[in-house]
Write a protein that holds these residues in place. Structure first.
Motif: not given
Length: 135
Positions: A114-134
């Motif tokens: 959802p819409e995030l309060a903190f931009p760095t949470d977005g960085l962390v979630l993108r990394r989690l998503a990328m790892e999940g694709q692998g």
């Protein structure tokens, strides 16, 4: 001279790989979502702070598996922080009221948060998503 504070957060995932996020209840970021987090108190160990903040915000007890990510947070020029995101697992309920900083918690696909309060949470979630694709 000024120095940044230290923020701590705990990433908890369910069996489907979703991440537990909380909706902020008040302040400039009210209504936006974040990985449950808070600030390190003076004289407090960073790991103990992460466990405490997660318990205070969610009512859940976690154990930490390790440091997942570290970022400099520049999104609030008056309150710079260094953020430490830990991976963790829920091991129980605290049996006490939460502090009210979050008004709701929910499980989200890290690739579609959802819409995030903190931009760095977005960085962390993108990394989690990328790892999940692998997987």
């Amino acid at each position: 001279m000024r120095y940044p504070g230290v923020g701590v957060a705990v990433i908890v995932r369910d069996g489907a790989g979703r991440v537990l996020l909380g909706r902020r209840a008040a302040g400039r970021r009210a209504g936006l979502w974040c990985i449950p987090c808070g600030r390190l108190e003076w004289g407090e160990d960073v790991r103990e702070a992460a466990i405490r903040e997660f318990r205070e915000e969610t009512g859940l007890i976690v154990v930490l598996d390790g440091v997942y990510e570290v970022h400099s947070n520049f999104h609030d020029a008056d309150r710079l922080t260094v953020g430490i995101w830990f991976s963790g697992r829920v091991v129980g309920e605290a049996g006490q009221e939460v502090d009210g900083e979050l008004c709701e918690v929910g499980w989200f696909d890290p690739a579609q948060p959802p819409e995030l309060a903190f931009p760095t949470d977005g960085l962390v979630l993108r990394r989690l998503a990328m790892e999940g694709q692998g997987q």
